[in-house]
Design an enzyme around this catalytic site. Sequence first.
Site, PDB file in Angstrom:
ATOM      1  N   PRO A   1       0.824  -1.225   0.000  1.00 12.14           N
ATOM      2  CA  PRO A   1       0.000   0.000   0.000  1.00 12.14           C
ATOM      3  C   PRO A   1       0.850   1.264   0.000  1.00 12.14           C
ATOM      4  O   PRO A   1       0.628   2.166  -0.827  1.00 12.14           O
ATOM      5  CB  PRO A   1      -0.821  -0.131   1.287  1.00 12.14           C
ATOM      6  CG  PRO A   1      -0.941  -1.596   1.507  1.00 12.14           C
ATOM      7  CD  PRO A   1       0.361  -2.174   1.032  1.00 12.14           C
TER       8      PRO A   1
ATOM      9  N   HIS B   1       4.096   1.481  -0.785  1.00  6.75           N
ATOM     10  CA  HIS B   1       4.926   1.495  -1.996  1.00  6.75           C
ATOM     11  C   HIS B   1       4.127   2.013  -3.190  1.00  6.75           C
ATOM     12  O   HIS B   1       4.617   2.849  -3.963  1.00  6.75           O
ATOM     13  CB  HIS B   1       5.444   0.090  -2.273  1.00  6.75           C
ATOM     14  CG  HIS B   1       6.168  -0.016  -3.572  1.00  6.75           C
ATOM     15  ND1 HIS B   1       7.384   0.589  -3.794  1.00  6.75           N
ATOM     16  CD2 HIS B   1       5.848  -0.632  -4.733  1.00  6.75           C
ATOM     17  CE1 HIS B   1       7.777   0.346  -5.021  1.00  6.75           C
ATOM     18  NE2 HIS B   1       6.865  -0.396  -5.613  1.00  6.75           N
TER      19      HIS B   1
ATOM     20  N   HIS C   1       8.637   8.140   9.600  1.00  8.29           N
ATOM     21  CA  HIS C   1       9.115   7.249  10.664  1.00  8.29           C
ATOM     22  C   HIS C   1       9.445   8.065  11.916  1.00  8.29           C
ATOM     23  O   HIS C   1       9.070   7.701  13.025  1.00  8.29           O
ATOM     24  CB  HIS C   1      10.351   6.465  10.207  1.00  8.29           C
ATOM     25  CG  HIS C   1      10.020   5.202   9.473  1.00  8.29           C
ATOM     26  ND1 HIS C   1       9.764   5.165   8.124  1.00  8.29           N
ATOM     27  CD2 HIS C   1       9.875   3.921   9.908  1.00  8.29           C
ATOM     28  CE1 HIS C   1       9.497   3.921   7.760  1.00  8.29           C
ATOM     29  NE2 HIS C   1       9.554   3.139   8.821  1.00  8.29           N
TER      30      HIS C   1
END
Lengths: 426, 426
Positions: free
Chosen positions: A321, A323, A356
């Site tokens: 998803p 990517h 992140h």
Amino acid sequence: MFRMNSVISFKMSPYKMNNYFKCSHVCLYSCHAVQESLLSSASGFSNYRGILNWCVVMLVLSNARLFLENIIKYGILVDPIQVVSLFLKDPYSWPAACLIIVSNVFILAALYTERRLAVGTISETTGLILHIFNLSCILVIPAATALTVTSMTSVGGVISLGIYTVLFLKLYSYKDANRWCREIRQAKANGYMYYFVFAPTLCYQLNFPRSSRIRKRFLMRRLLEMLFLMQLLVGLIQQWMVPTIQNSMKPFQEMDFSRMVERLLKLAVPNHLIWLIFFYWFFHSSLNFMAELLQFGDREFYRDWWNSETVTYFWANWNIPVHKWCLRHFYKPMLRKGTNKFLAQSAVFLVSAFFHEYLVSIPLRMFRLWAFMGMMAQVPLALFVSRFLNGNYGNAAVWISLIIGQPVAVLMYVHDYYVLHYGSSA
Amino acid sequence: MFRMNSVISFKMSPYKMNNYFKCSHVCLYSCHAVQESLLSSASGFSNYRGILNWCVVMLVLSNARLFLENIIKYGILVDPIQVVSLFLKDPYSWPAACLIIVSNVFILAALYTERRLAVGTISETTGLILHIFNLSCILVIPAATALTVTSMTSVGGVISLGIYTVLFLKLYSYKDANRWCREIRQAKANGYMYYFVFAPTLCYQLNFPRSSRIRKRFLMRRLLEMLFLMQLLVGLIQQWMVPTIQNSMKPFQEMDFSRMVERLLKLAVPNHLIWLIFFYWFFHSSLNFMAELLQFGDREFYRDWWNSETVTYFWANWNIPVHKWCLRHFYKPMLRKGTNKFLAQSAVFLVSAFFHEYLVSIPLRMFRLWAFMGMMAQVPLALFVSRFLNGNYGNAAVWISLIIGQPVAVLMYVHDYYVLHYGSSA
């Protein structure tokens, strides 16, 4: 001296022949033949299929021992009640839940903007500004809430920020896809907004491929997997990760290098197992459960990343998803604008690194950039692996970077969190 | 609602088609397709080749950690000088070496008996009696020496008894093969006795197949392997086995069951690695070295036991010299006398159990029957595995029995030795 081997023996007299055959089944005289040992390269032997079983048996036995050692040392640490405290500090204040409910405002704002754009009551520029404002709010408001509302726990923060990040990616895709639609023809923004919000994809399209029916047995199996693996994850973290991390604090404060490496390797095993279980729990059980429930046809949530021979292949295949979103809404638009491939790829890693860091630093209220650096380190790592290693060596390098890389980042954050909250000495 | 997916899109007007193709490389509209997840059985996907690399990486990292933990805990324990003390208690008394030199007497006695039989100066019965007496001496004299001469160490005892056992099997084969020869024709006992004694086989035949030349590079590589692996074996035993065994004594005296299992699994890893290295050192390096030196052609010292799917296959393939001897001089003669297959097979295990016990109990001067029972337990184990497990499960069962079975026996002997020599409490 009398020569006699299996070839010469056939020249014997009939009497001797008879005797020879009578006894030949015990390989009487010649029970040796010129031949190489199997492990000599000259033998050409290559059937080592048993070695895979050996690896599995050794891994199971080694981990059974670690499990037993852990139980003997710490007793049972699994405590489902304690989990509740991760979500709630103050039972009368549910900041994470409130944040998630508020997210509907942004969904409806995006839908309303697109409806105006579809009928042409606002211009493309106005629409773009409204979207940018809406998307900015989606990133800033939960971050500000998580940083200021003290009753929000770290786990609650990660979950609500995670949901907002997913929403950000979805609404960005919604905006782009609708604009592309308008570029070739007039199309109404359809009322499928909430289907898209819950569907296991980040890329919007007008009509998603659908499966023909809800398979009830498939749905039940995924649900049971979800519930069981959830318990297993919590249990492994409480029983295995937490004590190992606690034991790692002392060597890390004393900067005792050999013990640091030992602790890191000790942490790598449970961390890696938890990551693997999390992968299966999220990408196979949970996303398939949602897809089955919504009759969403496209179940390609991951490809065969376990066979990755390059770092790039891993990142392009373990989380489809994200990517797909990066490719459709970031990488390919950049290429179309003339950016070169390597720069575009690095930019994708940069955005990934930003998210992140966003998902770790804000809930922990601690800005250290370890997650950011971990993601950015993938670029030189990818170059190194693709240049110097291939085949099984490349695959092993990807596994090593996964198994070792994650616990390094985990230990960095835990160490810093520990120092920040409990002072510098143990 | 407007339906549009990759199939329907081809029905668009030329203008729209053009636009669609212009943008199709970004999978603009339809970036989803109906498909199953790879891990769903419906996907039919089965490429998990990366998993073998994963297993290898996990094993290497786990053992690297154990190695590091061991070094941190015990420091360097490898001490080549200490090895000497295993062979010698009293530097002026070399009982094991003397025993080995004395073995020539029995070799010459067997050769002399056969020469008499070949020329017919003694009867078959006299010859048989002389052989039986000679073979009995080969088993009894070293055993009596090891039990009575106190200056003989356990390691010296194992080595000299091992050499005598090999000699017993060789001379038994020598007697049988020569008798079979005489039964079909008159043949002289040839002067190749010492070639047979040093050749890497236990089965005598008049003319062994020979290799055409001594490959010097092959010989050197085997020699280097022998020397290096010998050091590695001694190092692993000193550094890893000895401390682990010492730490196991307390749980075993207190009969603390969960700790006993934990210690057993901890011991299983180094024990198994040492056994694997020993296998390669003895059956590949050493026997090939001897064979190359003597231009002995038959290098089949082992077959692919690592792929064993039954216990019987393992025992028939890991030690070909002994297996060949058992088949030629014990199992097939029994079958010819009318014994049924299962009984004959059990009898082979019984003889094997006797020799295992002989090689352990006498050097340790301690009769406990653990080795004997370990070998005899192979019979029911073989029946169980062949009846209930096959394919990879059978293979895994064989590996488990190897990895777990050996340390059980080792711990039994060490525990009893410890209790016998250092009293019952730690």
